[in-house]
Design an enzyme around this catalytic site. Structure first.
Site, PDB file in Angstrom:
ATOM      1  N   ARG A 288      -6.992   8.716  -3.831  1.00 54.56           N
ATOM      2  CA  ARG A 288      -6.720   9.688  -2.767  1.00 54.56           C
ATOM      3  C   ARG A 288      -6.484  11.116  -3.220  1.00 54.56           C
ATOM      4  O   ARG A 288      -6.818  12.054  -2.523  1.00 54.56           O
ATOM      5  CB  ARG A 288      -5.462   9.247  -2.025  1.00 54.56           C
ATOM      6  CG  ARG A 288      -5.784   8.190  -1.073  1.00 54.56           C
ATOM      7  CD  ARG A 288      -4.585   7.782  -0.323  1.00 54.56           C
ATOM      8  NE  ARG A 288      -4.975   6.521   0.280  1.00 54.56           N
ATOM      9  CZ  ARG A 288      -4.162   5.689   0.868  1.00 54.56           C
ATOM     10  NH1 ARG A 288      -2.885   5.981   0.950  1.00 54.56           N
ATOM     11  NH2 ARG A 288      -4.615   4.595   1.382  1.00 54.56           N
ATOM     12  N   HIS A 349       1.272  11.920   3.772  1.00 53.93           N
ATOM     13  CA  HIS A 349       1.189  10.507   4.140  1.00 53.93           C
ATOM     14  C   HIS A 349       2.268   9.650   3.486  1.00 53.93           C
ATOM     15  O   HIS A 349       2.825   8.751   4.113  1.00 53.93           O
ATOM     16  CB  HIS A 349      -0.195  10.009   3.731  1.00 53.93           C
ATOM     17  CG  HIS A 349      -0.483   8.580   4.062  1.00 53.93           C
ATOM     18  ND1 HIS A 349      -0.498   8.110   5.357  1.00 53.93           N
ATOM     19  CD2 HIS A 349      -0.772   7.503   3.260  1.00 53.93           C
ATOM     20  CE1 HIS A 349      -0.801   6.812   5.345  1.00 53.93           C
ATOM     21  NE2 HIS A 349      -0.943   6.426   4.086  1.00 53.93           N
ATOM     22  N   ARG A 384      -0.069   6.822  -5.626  1.00 53.66           N
ATOM     23  CA  ARG A 384      -0.059   5.415  -5.194  1.00 53.66           C
ATOM     24  C   ARG A 384      -1.470   4.914  -4.922  1.00 53.66           C
ATOM     25  O   ARG A 384      -2.251   5.559  -4.210  1.00 53.66           O
ATOM     26  CB  ARG A 384       0.773   5.278  -3.914  1.00 53.66           C
ATOM     27  CG  ARG A 384       0.740   3.880  -3.325  1.00 53.66           C
ATOM     28  CD  ARG A 384       1.634   3.795  -2.106  1.00 53.66           C
ATOM     29  NE  ARG A 384       1.138   4.589  -1.015  1.00 53.66           N
ATOM     30  CZ  ARG A 384       0.464   4.119   0.034  1.00 53.66           C
ATOM     31  NH1 ARG A 384       0.199   2.832   0.119  1.00 53.66           N
ATOM     32  NH2 ARG A 384       0.071   4.919   0.989  1.00 53.66           N
TER      33      ARG A 384
HETATM   34  P1  FAD Z   1       9.523   2.167   7.529  1.00 49.27           P
HETATM   35  O1  FAD Z   1       8.642   1.064   7.925  1.00 49.27           O
HETATM   36  O2  FAD Z   1       9.091   3.535   7.835  1.00 49.27           O
HETATM   37  O3  FAD Z   1      10.945   1.940   8.222  1.00 49.27           O
HETATM   38  C1  FAD Z   1      11.957   2.923   8.090  1.00 49.27           C
HETATM   39  C2  FAD Z   1      13.142   2.518   8.915  1.00 49.27           C
HETATM   40  O4  FAD Z   1      14.249   3.348   8.576  1.00 49.27           O
HETATM   41  C3  FAD Z   1      12.951   2.683  10.422  1.00 49.27           C
HETATM   42  O5  FAD Z   1      13.507   1.556  11.061  1.00 49.27           O
HETATM   43  C4  FAD Z   1      13.789   3.903  10.772  1.00 49.27           C
HETATM   44  O6  FAD Z   1      14.316   3.878  12.080  1.00 49.27           O
HETATM   45  C5  FAD Z   1      14.894   3.774   9.751  1.00 49.27           C
HETATM   46  N1  FAD Z   1      15.597   5.031   9.475  1.00 49.27           N
HETATM   47  C6  FAD Z   1      15.123   6.163   8.917  1.00 49.27           C
HETATM   48  N2  FAD Z   1      16.095   7.088   8.842  1.00 49.27           N
HETATM   49  C7  FAD Z   1      17.210   6.520   9.352  1.00 49.27           C
HETATM   50  C8  FAD Z   1      18.518   6.966   9.575  1.00 49.27           C
HETATM   51  N3  FAD Z   1      18.924   8.195   9.247  1.00 49.27           N
HETATM   52  N4  FAD Z   1      19.403   6.116  10.155  1.00 49.27           N
HETATM   53  C9  FAD Z   1      19.033   4.855  10.529  1.00 49.27           C
HETATM   54  N5  FAD Z   1      17.795   4.378  10.326  1.00 49.27           N
HETATM   55  C10 FAD Z   1      16.901   5.209   9.751  1.00 49.27           C
HETATM   56  N6  FAD Z   1       0.867   1.133   3.223  1.00 49.27           N
HETATM   57  C11 FAD Z   1       0.137   0.062   2.813  1.00 49.27           C
HETATM   58  O7  FAD Z   1       0.498  -0.601   1.832  1.00 49.27           O
HETATM   59  N7  FAD Z   1      -0.981  -0.286   3.499  1.00 49.27           N
HETATM   60  C12 FAD Z   1      -1.422   0.397   4.592  1.00 49.27           C
HETATM   61  O8  FAD Z   1      -2.422   0.027   5.182  1.00 49.27           O
HETATM   62  C13 FAD Z   1      -0.687   1.524   5.021  1.00 49.27           C
HETATM   63  N8  FAD Z   1      -1.101   2.269   6.076  1.00 49.27           N
HETATM   64  C14 FAD Z   1      -0.301   3.282   6.529  1.00 49.27           C
HETATM   65  C15 FAD Z   1      -0.676   3.974   7.664  1.00 49.27           C
HETATM   66  C16 FAD Z   1       0.147   4.979   8.179  1.00 49.27           C
HETATM   67  C17 FAD Z   1      -0.266   5.728   9.409  1.00 49.27           C
HETATM   68  C18 FAD Z   1       1.360   5.285   7.516  1.00 49.27           C
HETATM   69  C19 FAD Z   1       2.273   6.354   8.039  1.00 49.27           C
HETATM   70  C20 FAD Z   1       1.717   4.615   6.353  1.00 49.27           C
HETATM   71  C21 FAD Z   1       0.891   3.617   5.858  1.00 49.27           C
HETATM   72  N9  FAD Z   1       1.241   2.915   4.704  1.00 49.27           N
HETATM   73  C22 FAD Z   1       0.485   1.851   4.303  1.00 49.27           C
HETATM   74  C23 FAD Z   1       2.509   3.162   4.045  1.00 49.27           C
HETATM   75  C24 FAD Z   1       3.518   2.097   4.524  1.00 49.27           C
HETATM   76  O9  FAD Z   1       3.288   1.827   5.885  1.00 49.27           O
HETATM   77  C25 FAD Z   1       4.947   2.568   4.384  1.00 49.27           C
HETATM   78  O10 FAD Z   1       5.155   3.147   3.131  1.00 49.27           O
HETATM   79  C26 FAD Z   1       5.876   1.358   4.520  1.00 49.27           C
HETATM   80  O11 FAD Z   1       5.619   0.700   5.742  1.00 49.27           O
HETATM   81  C27 FAD Z   1       7.304   1.809   4.466  1.00 49.27           C
HETATM   82  O12 FAD Z   1       8.127   0.725   4.856  1.00 49.27           O
HETATM   83  P2  FAD Z   1       9.681   0.966   4.878  1.00 49.27           P
HETATM   84  O13 FAD Z   1      10.279  -0.324   5.327  1.00 49.27           O
HETATM   85  O14 FAD Z   1      10.111   1.542   3.599  1.00 49.27           O
HETATM   86  O15 FAD Z   1       9.885   2.113   5.980  1.00 49.27           O
HETATM   87  C1  SIN Z   2      -5.147   3.348   4.954  1.00 45.00           C
HETATM   88  O1  SIN Z   2      -5.360   2.389   5.694  1.00 45.00           O
HETATM   89  O2  SIN Z   2      -6.015   4.147   4.601  1.00 45.00           O
HETATM   90  C2  SIN Z   2      -3.776   3.573   4.474  1.00 45.00           C
HETATM   91  C3  SIN Z   2      -3.502   2.629   3.392  1.00 45.00           C
HETATM   92  C4  SIN Z   2      -2.290   3.054   2.637  1.00 45.00           C
HETATM   93  O3  SIN Z   2      -1.653   4.057   2.941  1.00 45.00           O
HETATM   94  O4  SIN Z   2      -2.002   2.348   1.653  1.00 45.00           O
END
Ligand code: FAD
Ligand code: SIN
Length: 532
Positions: A288, A349, A384
């Protein structure tokens, strides 16, 4: 009001919910969500989750691709752990009820994304994250030991500092006792005391104007950990996804998954000319950092505000089967992707850096763990590899839970923790200032700390940010604590950290590209020491 739990989980995405499920048979768990349980970046994930499934793929190839994408700044032990434990974690997700797409033959259907040498992305159409989130939140809601507090905004981690002690960054015995959290409906600030706290607050994309991240992703976890004096790492490495849909004004920016390029879509200029051959042998499926910089360069050369992604040659059947969400979204704004090219632009992202953790998710602060995007395990290095993020959450939340279960029995709750001091006043005019300052921070970061940086731009960013920092601290000290002012402080803290980390790295590598330090060669900047 004070609550006491064994395990406090801040965040309801994949990282938080997997940890919650795995500790819940051992003690009382409280999960906090800033908004609603399923409003997470996890739910937005499109492409899928990387894992080795079938020959000719193997663990060494996945390890090698991860290291190469990360320019070998990764922690190789962590990379090996992640890849080798992926099989167990994926089997568990499937056993819990997650569906991944299969071929007619019954084998799992595997997609390919940038930087992967093999087809290894398990997916559920183009909404894999939602499928995983739905499965996990169903299980969590039905577990008798787990309480979910939605609309609870964590303000600050509780440490010795809140007990009136002086806490220096170098102090070795800083302990986390829980969190102060605001109920956004009542505005009450609760004291939640815990034996073990997991930070799983996700990303920080909203320090930029254009991001694929949900609007809640304001880097709260990194900012709270920084104020609590945790060790942070690699925050200069902000990943810009090459292809978000160009649709001015839409927040968050809608992602066009890299899997579409894996299925054959090609980046083109407005004149219908493919351009990736000028930049990398891997063309549209280069990692990327390379693709995002190539698009940035093409936009600068042409003066256009976007480039095109051409998917017109992909069959309609494949499009509707594998990419129904993208098809429907584009159609909703008048683009039929089987006939029209898709205008795309890079958007912030993913944060490869964050709160430094060890192989069991432990941070430098006692009883504080971190997992998911907020953490820096060392997996990603300088960039990443696509679809390694969901995997990282699964592997390290599992490890953090195992370690916590084995160690939490000897931990007691802190005593004499004062409640939040809620003095102050806020006026409407100040609310307007907060909104304006947020936009200014985002504009500083997008203009000076984006895909291409320079020493002058970074200095300018820091100088501009300092003015907003001073104004905001002044306002914070006078105001009633509200979510907008806390979020603004967090954005400023995190923006400051990204700039400072960027200034300290005197080279161009991976996602950090500074024109004052030309890369040694384009593509991967090999630091390989232990391979070949
Ligand atoms: P999140 O799933 O973001 O959850 C964060 C949580 O923290 C939420 O519940 C929120 O409410 C809570 N929170 C935040 N701040 C506070 C606060 N101050 N107080 C209380 N709660 C709080 N990764 C892949 O491996 N494959 C993919 O295909 C992929 N596609 C993606 C597509 C998009 C559009 C995006 C944005 C990301 C993508 N990623 C992908 C990256 C991946 O989705 C994220 O890095 C991963 O889901 C993060 O998970 P997490 O549990 O750390 O955080
Ligand atoms: C994507 O589907 O292109 C996002 C995948 C990722 O963020 O790992």
């Amino acid at each position: 009001m004070q609550r006491k739990v064994d395990f406090l989980v801040i965040g309801s995405g994949m990282a938080g919910l997997i940890f919650a499920l795995k500790v819940a048979d051992h003690g009382k768990v409280c999960v906090l969500s800033k908004t609603t349980i399923d409003d997470t970046a996890t739910s937005y994930a499109q492409g899928g989750i990387a894992t080795v499934m079938y020959s000719p793929d193997n663990y060494e190839k996945h390890i090698d691709d991860t290291l190469k994408a990360g320019s070998y700044l990764n922690d190789e032990d962590i990379v090996r752990i992640t890849v080798k434990e992926s099989t167990g974690r994926i089997k568990e997700l499937i056993a819990w009820g997650t569906h991944f797409d299969k071929e007619k033959s019954g084998k799992y259907s595997l997609a390919r994304e940038g930087g992967h040498s093999e087809y290894r992305i398990l997916h559920h159409k183009d909404n894999t994250g939602y499928e995983i989130q739905k499965t996990l939140s169903h299980k969590v809601r039905n577990h008798p030991n787990i309480e979910i507090l939605e609309n609870h905004f964590s303000i600050d981690l509780i440490t010795q500092h809140h007990l009136g002690e002086r806490v220096h960054r170098k102090r070795k015995d800083i302990t986390c006792f829980g969190v102060y959290a605001m109920d956004r409906d009542t505005r009450n600030i609760e004291t939640i005391l815990s034996k073990i706290t997991l930070l799983a607050t996700g990303g920080l994309g909203n320090i930029y104007q254009t991001t694929t991240n949900p609007v809640f992703a304001t880097g709260d976890g990194v900012a709270m950990a920084y104020r609590a004096k945790a060790h942070l790492e690699n925050l200069e490495f902000i990943q810009f996804h090459p292809t978000s849909l160009y649709n001015p004004g839409e927040k968050p920016s809608f992602l066009i998954t890299e899997a579409l390029r894996g299925a054959g879509a090609i980046l083109k200029t407005r004149k219908d000319e493919p351009f990736m051959k000028k930049y990398d042998d891997r063309l549209d499926l280069a990692p990327r950092d390379i693709v995002a910089r190539a698009i940035d360069n093409e936009m600068k050369l042409s003066g256009d505000e976007f480039v095109y992604l051409d998917a017109r040659h992909i069959s309609r059947e494949e499009m509707l089967n594998h990419f129904p969400t993208i098809y429907a979204k584009c159609l909703s704004i008048g683009i039929d992707i089987t006939k029209d090219m898709i205008p795309v632009v890079p958007a912030a992202h993913y944060s490869c850096g964050g709160v430094k953790t060890d192989k069991n998710g432990k941070t430098g602060i006692r009883n504080l763990y971190a997992s998911g995007e907020v953490a820096c395990t060392g997996l990603h290095g300088a960039n990443r590899l696509a679809s390694n993020s969901l995997l990282e959450s699964a592997v390290f939340s599992h490890r953090a839970a195992l370690y916590s279960n084995a160690h939490f029995k000897n931990i007691g709750h802190a005593k004499n923790v004062p409640d939040w001091d809620a003095e102050g006043k806020i006026m409407n005019e100040e609310m307007i200032l907060i909104t304006q300052s947020k936009k200014e921070v985002q504009s500083i970061m997008s203009n000076y700390v984006g895909i291409v940086r320079s020493n002058l731009r970074l200095k300018r960013a820091l100088d501009r940010l300092e003015i907003i920092y001073n104004e905001t601290e002044d306002l914070y000290n006078k105001s009633v604590v509200t979510e907008p002012i806390c979020e603004l402080r967090n954005l400023i803290n995190v923006a400051y950290l990204v700039i400072r980390f960027a200034q300290q790295r005197k080279e161009s590598i991976g996602l950090h590209y500074n024109i004052d330090y030309p890369p040694k060669r384009s593509g991967d900047f090999s630091r390989r020491k232990t391979f070949d």
